[in-house]
Design a protein around this motif. Structure first.
Motif, PDB file in Angstrom:
ATOM      1  N   LYS A  84     -51.242  21.426  98.128  1.00  0.00           N
ATOM      2  CA  LYS A  84     -50.922  20.008  98.315  1.00  0.00           C
ATOM      3  C   LYS A  84     -52.017  19.328  99.135  1.00  0.00           C
ATOM      4  O   LYS A  84     -52.427  18.202  98.823  1.00  0.00           O
ATOM      5  CB  LYS A  84     -49.568  19.871  99.018  1.00  0.00           C
ATOM      6  CG  LYS A  84     -49.099  18.443  99.177  1.00  0.00           C
ATOM      7  CD  LYS A  84     -47.714  18.386  99.814  1.00  0.00           C
ATOM      8  CE  LYS A  84     -47.253  16.950  99.991  1.00  0.00           C
ATOM      9  NZ  LYS A  84     -45.888  16.879 100.620  1.00  0.00           N
ATOM     10  N   TRP A  85     -52.485  20.013 100.179  1.00  0.00           N
ATOM     11  CA  TRP A  85     -53.577  19.478 100.998  1.00  0.00           C
ATOM     12  C   TRP A  85     -54.839  19.307 100.158  1.00  0.00           C
ATOM     13  O   TRP A  85     -55.520  18.291 100.257  1.00  0.00           O
ATOM     14  CB  TRP A  85     -53.839  20.411 102.174  1.00  0.00           C
ATOM     15  CG  TRP A  85     -55.112  20.138 102.925  1.00  0.00           C
ATOM     16  CD1 TRP A  85     -55.323  19.152 103.839  1.00  0.00           C
ATOM     17  CD2 TRP A  85     -56.347  20.856 102.823  1.00  0.00           C
ATOM     18  NE1 TRP A  85     -56.618  19.211 104.323  1.00  0.00           N
ATOM     19  CE2 TRP A  85     -57.262  20.255 103.718  1.00  0.00           C
ATOM     20  CE3 TRP A  85     -56.768  21.957 102.073  1.00  0.00           C
ATOM     21  CZ2 TRP A  85     -58.568  20.707 103.873  1.00  0.00           C
ATOM     22  CZ3 TRP A  85     -58.066  22.415 102.226  1.00  0.00           C
ATOM     23  CH2 TRP A  85     -58.952  21.795 103.111  1.00  0.00           C
ATOM     24  N   LEU A  86     -55.158  20.280  99.306  1.00  0.00           N
ATOM     25  CA  LEU A  86     -56.356  20.202  98.473  1.00  0.00           C
ATOM     26  C   LEU A  86     -56.287  19.009  97.529  1.00  0.00           C
ATOM     27  O   LEU A  86     -57.290  18.318  97.308  1.00  0.00           O
ATOM     28  CB  LEU A  86     -56.535  21.495  97.683  1.00  0.00           C
ATOM     29  CG  LEU A  86     -57.820  21.607  96.856  1.00  0.00           C
ATOM     30  CD1 LEU A  86     -59.046  21.553  97.765  1.00  0.00           C
ATOM     31  CD2 LEU A  86     -57.819  22.899  96.037  1.00  0.00           C
ATOM     32  N   GLN A  87     -55.119  18.741  96.978  1.00  0.00           N
ATOM     33  CA  GLN A  87     -54.954  17.589  96.098  1.00  0.00           C
ATOM     34  C   GLN A  87     -55.194  16.291  96.861  1.00  0.00           C
ATOM     35  O   GLN A  87     -55.817  15.355  96.351  1.00  0.00           O
ATOM     36  CB  GLN A  87     -53.543  17.584  95.487  1.00  0.00           C
ATOM     37  CG  GLN A  87     -53.273  16.430  94.528  1.00  0.00           C
ATOM     38  CD  GLN A  87     -54.224  16.411  93.333  1.00  0.00           C
ATOM     39  OE1 GLN A  87     -54.593  17.461  92.810  1.00  0.00           O
ATOM     40  NE2 GLN A  87     -54.601  15.210  92.901  1.00  0.00           N
ATOM     41  N   THR A  88     -54.730  16.252  98.117  1.00  0.00           N
ATOM     42  CA  THR A  88     -54.965  15.080  98.958  1.00  0.00           C
ATOM     43  C   THR A  88     -56.455  14.874  99.206  1.00  0.00           C
ATOM     44  O   THR A  88     -56.968  13.750  99.160  1.00  0.00           O
ATOM     45  CB  THR A  88     -54.222  15.225 100.296  1.00  0.00           C
ATOM     46  OG1 THR A  88     -52.823  15.380 100.046  1.00  0.00           O
ATOM     47  CG2 THR A  88     -54.441  13.993 101.177  1.00  0.00           C
ATOM     48  N   ILE A  89     -57.166  15.981  99.476  1.00  0.00           N
ATOM     49  CA  ILE A  89     -58.615  15.915  99.688  1.00  0.00           C
ATOM     50  C   ILE A  89     -59.298  15.361  98.442  1.00  0.00           C
ATOM     51  O   ILE A  89     -60.203  14.517  98.524  1.00  0.00           O
ATOM     52  CB  ILE A  89     -59.187  17.311 100.016  1.00  0.00           C
ATOM     53  CG1 ILE A  89     -58.584  17.845 101.297  1.00  0.00           C
ATOM     54  CG2 ILE A  89     -60.710  17.266 100.129  1.00  0.00           C
ATOM     55  CD1 ILE A  89     -58.730  16.960 102.480  1.00  0.00           C
ATOM     56  N   LYS A  90     -58.870  15.841  97.296  1.00  0.00           N
ATOM     57  CA  LYS A  90     -59.448  15.385  96.028  1.00  0.00           C
ATOM     58  C   LYS A  90     -59.294  13.884  95.867  1.00  0.00           C
ATOM     59  O   LYS A  90     -60.220  13.182  95.421  1.00  0.00           O
ATOM     60  CB  LYS A  90     -58.788  16.125  94.864  1.00  0.00           C
ATOM     61  CG  LYS A  90     -59.371  15.784  93.501  1.00  0.00           C
ATOM     62  CD  LYS A  90     -58.689  16.600  92.407  1.00  0.00           C
ATOM     63  CE  LYS A  90     -59.275  16.280  91.038  1.00  0.00           C
ATOM     64  NZ  LYS A  90     -58.609  17.082  89.967  1.00  0.00           N
ATOM     65  N   GLU A  91     -58.138  13.364  96.237  1.00  0.00           N
ATOM     66  CA  GLU A  91     -57.867  11.932  96.090  1.00  0.00           C
ATOM     67  C   GLU A  91     -58.638  11.099  97.119  1.00  0.00           C
ATOM     68  O   GLU A  91     -59.082   9.984  96.808  1.00  0.00           O
ATOM     69  CB  GLU A  91     -56.359  11.682  96.229  1.00  0.00           C
ATOM     70  CG  GLU A  91     -55.540  12.306  95.103  1.00  0.00           C
ATOM     71  CD  GLU A  91     -54.049  12.274  95.388  1.00  0.00           C
ATOM     72  OE1 GLU A  91     -53.667  11.778  96.486  1.00  0.00           O
ATOM     73  OE2 GLU A  91     -53.265  12.766  94.552  1.00  0.00           O
ATOM     74  N   ILE A  92     -58.797  11.632  98.326  1.00  0.00           N
ATOM     75  CA  ILE A  92     -59.439  10.863  99.396  1.00  0.00           C
ATOM     76  C   ILE A  92     -60.959  10.859  99.264  1.00  0.00           C
ATOM     77  O   ILE A  92     -61.608   9.807  99.328  1.00  0.00           O
ATOM     78  CB  ILE A  92     -59.049  11.421 100.779  1.00  0.00           C
ATOM     79  CG1 ILE A  92     -57.550  11.205 101.034  1.00  0.00           C
ATOM     80  CG2 ILE A  92     -59.875  10.764 101.890  1.00  0.00           C
ATOM     81  CD1 ILE A  92     -57.061  11.826 102.326  1.00  0.00           C
TER      82      ILE A  92
END
Length: 261
Positions: free
Chosen positions: A151-159
Motif C-alpha cells: 500500500k505504501w509503494l502504491q502511494t509512492i508511485k502516485e506521489i
C-alpha cells in the motif's frame, strides 16, 4: 567544570571503576552510561578539555547491548533542500505508528537504519561512490517487500513515481572525515555492566579505552563493511537528525590507536 590532565583523568576513571555499582543519573536515557559518567566527572558538555592534550569526546555503552553507538549527526547534501524533511519524509514517508493518537492523523514517519550494500524492506540502501568520493542513499522499488509495504509503494508511485532518487542525498568523503576528525579524533570510550536495583538502573564501569586517530580510509572502510550504519529518524513534527552509528566492538577498526587502561 573540572579540568584534567591525562594522568589525573585516568586516576579519576579508575576510582569510578573501583566504586562498584552507581545509580544512573539519567533514568530512562539510552545514553545513560555516558551521561552518568559526565556527571561523575563534573562535565557540563560532552567533551573534555585536557591541558596539553586538546579536546576529548566521551562515549559510553552498556556491556550487554548490541545497540549501535552514535558517533555524530550529519544531514545529507544537498543541504539547501533540507532533503530529509522536504523530500524523504513527505514523499517517501509512511503513516506514523501514533498518527491519530499522540500525533495528528496526517503525521508521517521516515525511520530507516541503512547499511551500505543492503536493501531495507522499503528498498533503501547506501552506496559508496568511489568515483565521486561520496556516500549516496539509493531507492529501488524492486526491493520493496510488497507483502508488508504494498500500500505504501502504491502511494509512492502516485506521489513521486518509482524512479531512483534524483538527486541522491549524499555525504562527501571529505566532509565525513572532517566531521569525525573534528569531533571524535580523541575519544574516551567507557563500557559498563548494568543491573536493576529497586527498579532503578545501576552501572558498574568495567572497561575504559582511549581512542585516537581516524583517517579517511578507515572511516570509509567501516562504512563499506557495515560497521558504521546510517540512521534516519524523522517525523512530520520533528526531525531527530541523521545519525552515523558504530557497531559495538568496531572501534578498533575505526581508530588507529587504542589503549585500554
Amino acid at each position: 567544570m573540572n579540568e584534567f590532565t591525562i594522568q589525573s583523568l585516568k586516576s579519576k576513571l579508575n576510582q569510578i571503576r573501583a566504586s562498584g555499582w552507581i545509580t544512573t543519573r539519567r533514568p530512562g536515557n539510552d545514553g545513560g552510561v555516558g551521561n552518568t559518567l559526565e556527571d561523575l566527572l563534573g562535565i557540563e558538555e560532552n567533551n573534555l578539555q585536557i591541558p596539553d592534550a586538546g579536546e576529548w569526546e566521551l562515549k559510553g555503552q552498556r556491556s550487554d547491548t548490541s545497540s549501535l553507538i552514535t558517533l555524530f549527526h550529519m544531514e545529507p547534501y544537498p543541504r539547501e533542500q533540507n532533503f530529509v524533511s522536504s523530500v524523504l519524509l513527505p514523499k517517501y514517508g509512511w503513516p506514523h505508528i501514533e498518527a491519530g493518537g499522540k500525533y495528528d492523523i496526517n503525521e508521517k514517519s521516515f525511520r530507516q537504519t541503512i547499511t551500505i550494500g543492503q536493501r531495507t524492506d522499503r528498498g533503501f540502501t547506501a552506496l559508496v561512490n568511489y568515483d565521486c568520493k561520496r556516500i549516496e542513499i539509493s531507492f529501488d522499488h524492486n526491493h520493496v517487500c510488497t507483502k508488508k509495504h504494498g500500500k505504501w509503494l502504491q502511494t509512492i508511485k502516485e506521489i513521486v513515481g518509482l524512479n531512483e532518487l534524483d538527486p541522491k542525498p549524499s555525504w562527501s568523503f571529505e566532509n565525513l572525515h572532517k566531521k569525525v576528525r573534528n569531533k571524535l579524533n580523541k575519544t574516551i570510550y567507557a563500557i559498563a555492566d548494568r543491573r536493576n536495583y529497586d527498579d532503578i538502573e545501576q552501572f558498574k564501569y568495567s572497561r575504559f579505552f582511549m581512542l585516537e586517530g581516524i583517517c579517511e580510509n578507515r572511516l570509509i572502510n567501516c562504512m563499506d563493511n557495515g560497521a558504521i550504519q546510517i540512521d534516519f529518524d524523522a517525523r512530520t513534527g520533528h526531525n531527530h537528525g541523521t545519525k552515523f552509528r558504530l557497531k559495538q566492538g568496531s572501534y578498533k577498526d575505526l581508530f588507529q590507536h587504542v589503549e585500554e587502561f
